[in-house]
Design an enzyme around this catalytic site. Structure first.
Site, PDB file in Angstrom:
ATOM      1  N   HIS A  29       0.860  -1.186   0.000  1.00  0.00           N
ATOM      2  CA  HIS A  29       0.000   0.000   0.000  1.00  0.00           C
ATOM      3  C   HIS A  29       0.891   1.229   0.000  1.00  0.00           C
ATOM      4  O   HIS A  29       1.680   1.436   0.920  1.00  0.00           O
ATOM      5  CB  HIS A  29      -0.931   0.005   1.218  1.00  0.00           C
ATOM      6  N   ARG A  73       0.907   4.484   0.491  1.00  0.00           N
ATOM      7  CA  ARG A  73       1.063   5.561   1.477  1.00  0.00           C
ATOM      8  C   ARG A  73       1.698   5.107   2.780  1.00  0.00           C
ATOM      9  O   ARG A  73       2.026   5.935   3.623  1.00  0.00           O
ATOM     10  CB  ARG A  73      -0.293   6.214   1.773  1.00  0.00           C
ATOM     11  N   GLU A  74       1.883   3.785   2.938  1.00  0.00           N
ATOM     12  CA  GLU A  74       2.404   3.265   4.197  1.00  0.00           C
ATOM     13  C   GLU A  74       3.930   3.303   4.186  1.00  0.00           C
ATOM     14  O   GLU A  74       4.613   2.275   4.176  1.00  0.00           O
ATOM     15  CB  GLU A  74       1.834   1.859   4.427  1.00  0.00           C
ATOM     16  N   ARG A  92      -3.174   4.769  -2.116  1.00  0.00           N
ATOM     17  CA  ARG A  92      -3.047   3.442  -1.503  1.00  0.00           C
ATOM     18  C   ARG A  92      -2.850   2.336  -2.541  1.00  0.00           C
ATOM     19  O   ARG A  92      -2.058   1.414  -2.347  1.00  0.00           O
ATOM     20  CB  ARG A  92      -4.324   3.182  -0.703  1.00  0.00           C
ATOM     21  N   ASN A 146      -3.943  -5.600  -1.925  1.00  0.00           N
ATOM     22  CA  ASN A 146      -4.204  -6.545  -0.851  1.00  0.00           C
ATOM     23  C   ASN A 146      -5.674  -6.941  -0.747  1.00  0.00           C
ATOM     24  O   ASN A 146      -6.129  -7.411   0.288  1.00  0.00           O
ATOM     25  CB  ASN A 146      -3.716  -6.006   0.496  1.00  0.00           C
ATOM     26  N   ARG A 147      -6.414  -6.749  -1.836  1.00  0.00           N
ATOM     27  CA  ARG A 147      -7.759  -7.301  -1.973  1.00  0.00           C
ATOM     28  C   ARG A 147      -7.827  -8.089  -3.279  1.00  0.00           C
ATOM     29  O   ARG A 147      -8.891  -8.552  -3.670  1.00  0.00           O
ATOM     30  CB  ARG A 147      -8.832  -6.191  -2.010  1.00  0.00           C
ATOM     31  N   HIS A 195       2.715  -3.752   6.756  1.00  0.00           N
ATOM     32  CA  HIS A 195       1.846  -2.607   6.479  1.00  0.00           C
ATOM     33  C   HIS A 195       2.002  -1.566   7.581  1.00  0.00           C
ATOM     34  O   HIS A 195       2.698  -1.781   8.553  1.00  0.00           O
ATOM     35  CB  HIS A 195       0.378  -3.058   6.503  1.00  0.00           C
ATOM     36  N   SER A 196       1.309  -0.446   7.410  1.00  0.00           N
ATOM     37  CA  SER A 196       1.114   0.463   8.556  1.00  0.00           C
ATOM     38  C   SER A 196      -0.293   1.061   8.404  1.00  0.00           C
ATOM     39  O   SER A 196      -0.809   1.115   7.297  1.00  0.00           O
ATOM     40  CB  SER A 196       2.185   1.574   8.582  1.00  0.00           C
ATOM     41  N   TYR A 197      -0.965   1.619   9.367  1.00  0.00           N
ATOM     42  CA  TYR A 197      -0.533   1.692  10.747  1.00  0.00           C
ATOM     43  C   TYR A 197      -1.548   0.980  11.642  1.00  0.00           C
ATOM     44  O   TYR A 197      -2.616   0.614  11.121  1.00  0.00           O
ATOM     45  CB  TYR A 197      -0.430   3.166  11.167  1.00  0.00           C
ATOM     46  N   TYR A 213     -10.432  -5.980  10.801  1.00  0.00           N
ATOM     47  CA  TYR A 213     -11.752  -6.008  10.153  1.00  0.00           C
ATOM     48  C   TYR A 213     -11.767  -7.162   9.164  1.00  0.00           C
ATOM     49  O   TYR A 213     -10.724  -7.700   8.787  1.00  0.00           O
ATOM     50  CB  TYR A 213     -12.067  -4.699   9.418  1.00  0.00           C
ATOM     51  N   GLU A 253       1.031  -4.558  11.120  1.00  0.00           N
ATOM     52  CA  GLU A 253       0.653  -3.158  10.940  1.00  0.00           C
ATOM     53  C   GLU A 253       1.573  -2.409  11.896  1.00  0.00           C
ATOM     54  O   GLU A 253       1.492  -2.599  13.112  1.00  0.00           O
ATOM     55  CB  GLU A 253      -0.813  -2.903  11.310  1.00  0.00           C
TER      56      GLU A 253
END
Lengths: 259, 418
Positions: free
Chosen positions: B179, B181-182, B237, B254-255, B306-308, B358, B380
């Site tokens: 992703h 922006r991480e 992202r 990641n989907r 990943h973050s965050y 989630y 994360e």
């Protein structure tokens, strides 16, 4: 307030029941694991509420630890989380304060929050007042963009402006939060001060909120009036979030209720 | 150039200040100690504000003095009156400071070798790709760079392979930057890669691990997105693939894996952040990983960074059901987080993806777990929302260090079971 709610909903449920359903559905109360997502979600709402009501440019609270959580499912009234937690003021403070909160989620309403903490006045009032006086003395209004910057940097003199935004945005985030949707303030896109002649400081912000689990970035315009020892006065409009539709809950899974 | 080097150390100290316009630095060649004490007595006169940069030694009667513009006349007259020899080293200090600053800035942008690479800041993609080559060059016996595919916009997708030999030894896969922006995700991985390379042969745990196992690291899974966060939108992202006829770009990589593809926690709307894409593995960045894993059946652990949120998670995300190996994975995660927390006290939560964060379908570690890679984990990293994606660069190294403790713990658990 609650007795009024009960009065109203009791009437409604009574009416519903008169149609021939004689079952008394009891309210359910169950203990939650503090690691449970739903419990932490409710705690984040309480923290937003705390920051909005007791936060300031030098007081921003963070959840230190969730100690206890339980969920009360009240038929026709919603789902109420009972929380006991510890908070920290700022990132480096070793001092923690205790709070209890009741957070009630019901359909699309603002989470009804009752909060009690074991401290009266937040520290940092002296710094708030200094910041306030400095800004009142200025002739030229404060202007800023991208706070923090791409590298997470915030100039020291800009930190109170950033923290005031967090505290003000907490009002928005508290209002928007649901059992499923969680928010953090990602960045201040723009801030402009409007010089006032009365005792208030006024700022217009454009803030970006990060919405979880949709992962969307929501843009909100925020008008803030503030003076020391008071919660900011916040008015806002947010650009519509792509997830604002009735199917939002199903897309992101059911809220956790049972273990 | 030599002169610049001599003064650059001093200039670094004064760089932070301005206001040296017209100041000069004089080099005074003293004949004897009498002359030395004469000059020192001038230094004691506060109103002149003389600043001695180099004091005279018995064996070396040379003095360098910074003379503020306002005192130049007085000081020079004094030196000449006393027959003290001097020369002007720096005609105008401020001019030199400005040019030196510019030189320093330029040299930091051109990081030629990995030894000058600044691990405590975020880097552009080209800086990262250069660093990769430098790292491989510095550790030729251990490191190789593999190209596993191409991004949508045509950028090479690279994996660093740490191996001391053998043929397809049992291996651990680590990826970051899926992703865009991480940023702290690839930043931490870069630090860890350097740590692994440097520690091999020095540190017993990693040395013994690398004698039995290989490590693969894909530092930037989504280079197109990463570049976009530097050039256009820091909050991007997804990938930057184009939907034919569509107005929105990109797929949530990641989907996009084939695990409950299109299920809860994803969107079929190309304009959304969790858009799953037209079909599983539609993204070349995802297909490259899938393809790599299908050609390397000896990967024992798959760890995605990943973050965050400060979480260490394991499957499942696409269904809110515990995997068969829940107990074991939970145990490994608990242990890893204990090691992480012991570093700076940073608190992490653990759990299956669905429990911890989630429900989300199409995630990489769900797919890898279903392929038989039991030890599939997702991190994360810092923080929990205060800075979020814009984590200050001063937190990169602490984040990397604590994550490395967790990583070693996982590797140890995996190693003992492989």
């Amino acid at each position: 307030m609650y007795s009024v709610l009960c009065l109203v909903s009791c009437f409604i449920s009574l009416n519903g029941m008169s149609q021939g359903n004689n079952l008394e559905i009891p309210d359910i109360n169950m203990k939650l694991r503090t690691e449970a997502r739903a419990a932490r979600q409710a705690a984040s709402v309480a923290i937003h509420y705390l920051n909005y009501h007791h936060g300031s440019p030098h007081n921003v609270f963070q959840l230190h630890q969730l100690k206890k959580a339980s969920l009360e499912i009240m038929v026709n009234e919603g789902r109420k989380y009972h929380l006991k937690f510890e908070v920290r003021n700022g990132r480096f403070s070793n001092v923690t304060k205790f709070c209890t909160a009741k957070v009630l989620f019901y359909k699309k309403s603002v989470p009804d929050t009752v909060l009690k903490c074991n401290f009266k006045d937040s520290d940092g009032f002296k710094e708030d007042y200094e910041f306030y006086l400095n800004l009142r003395k200025r002739m030229d209004p404060v202007v800023g963009y991208n706070i923090p910057d791409n590298f997470g940097f915030i100039a020291p003199e800009t930190r109170p402006i950033w923290q005031l935004a967090i505290v003000s945005a907490s009002y928005i985030m508290w209002q928007k939060s649901t059992e499923v949707m969680k928010y953090n303030m990602a960045q201040i896109q723009e801030v402009h001060q409007q010089i006032r002649t009365d005792e208030f400081l006024q700022f217009t912000y454009i803030v970006l909120l990060h919405e979880i689990p949709s992962q969307e970035i929501i843009t909100c315009n925020m008008w803030v009036m503030w003076q020391p020892k008071q919660s900011p006065n916040v008015k806002y409009t947010c650009l519509p979030s792509p997830t604002e539709s009735f199917s939002e809950e199903s897309e992101f899974g059911r809220p956790e209720g049972m273990e | 150039m030599g002169k610049l080097l001599v003064f650059s150390a001093l200039l670094v100290a004064v760089c932070a200040q301005g206001g040296f316009e017209g100041d000069q630095v004089l080099r005074i060649t003293l004949r004897d100690e009498e002359q030395a004490s004469l000059v020192m007595s001038m230094e004691e006169q506060d109103h002149l504000q003389l600043d001695i940069w180099r004091s005279p030694l018995k064996t070396d009667l040379v003095m360098d003095v910074r003379v503020p513009r306002g005192s130049l006349q007085t000081f020079k007259v004094f030196l000449e009156h006393n027959g003290i020899q001097y020369s002007t080293m720096i005609e105008d200090l401020q001019v030199l400071i400005e040019s030196e600053k510019a030189e320093l800035e330029r040299s930091t942008m051109v990081e030629r070798t990995f030894t000058t690479f600044n691990y405590a800041t975020y880097h552009t993609l080209s800086e990262i790709y250069t660093w990769m080559d430098d790292l491989v060059f510095a550790f030729p016996g251990l490191l190789q760079k593999l190209e596993i595919g191409t991004s949508f916009e045509g950028r090479a997708l690279y994996v660093l392979k740490f191996s001391t030999g053998g043929r397809q030894r049992p291996a651990i896969w680590i990826d970051s930057g899926i992703h865009a922006r991480e940023w702290v995700s690839p930043a931490s991985a870069i630090w860890m890669a350097n740590k692994i390379a440097s520690d091999y042969g020095q540190e017993p745990f990693i040395t013994s691990l690398l004698q039995r196992m290989d490590i693969y690291m894909e530092i930037v899974v989504n280079p197109d997105g990463y570049v976009y966060t530097h050039t256009k939108n820091r909050m991007w992202r997804k990938t930057r693939s184009v939907v034919p006829g569509g107005k929105c770009f990109g797929v949530d990589a990641n989907r996009n894996f084939d695990a409950g593809f299109g299920g809860p926690g994803t969107s079929s709307n190309p304009c959304r952040e969790t858009y799953h894409g037209p079909y599983a593995n539609s993204e070349s960045e995802v297909a490259a990983i899938v393809n790599f894993l299908q050609n390397n059946k000896n990967i024992k652990s798959f760890i995605s960074i990943h973050s965050y949120s400060q979480l260490l998670m394991f499957p499942f995300g696409y269904k809110c059901v515990h995997p068969a190996d829940y107990q074991e994975l939970e145990g490994i995660a608990k242990s890893a987080v204990r090691s992480l927390t012991s570093m700076y006290g940073t608190r992490y939560k653990i759990g299956s993806i669905c429990d911890a964060i989630y429900q989300a379908s199409g995630g990489s570690i769900d797919w890898t777990y279903n392929q038989g890679i039991k030890y599939s984990f997702a991190f994360e990293l810092r923080d929990t929302g205060r800075y979020g994606f814009m984590l200050p660069s001063r937190e990169i190294i602490p984040t990397a260090k604590e994550t490395w403790e967790a990583m070693k713990s996982i590797m140890e658990s995996v190693g003992s079971r492989s």
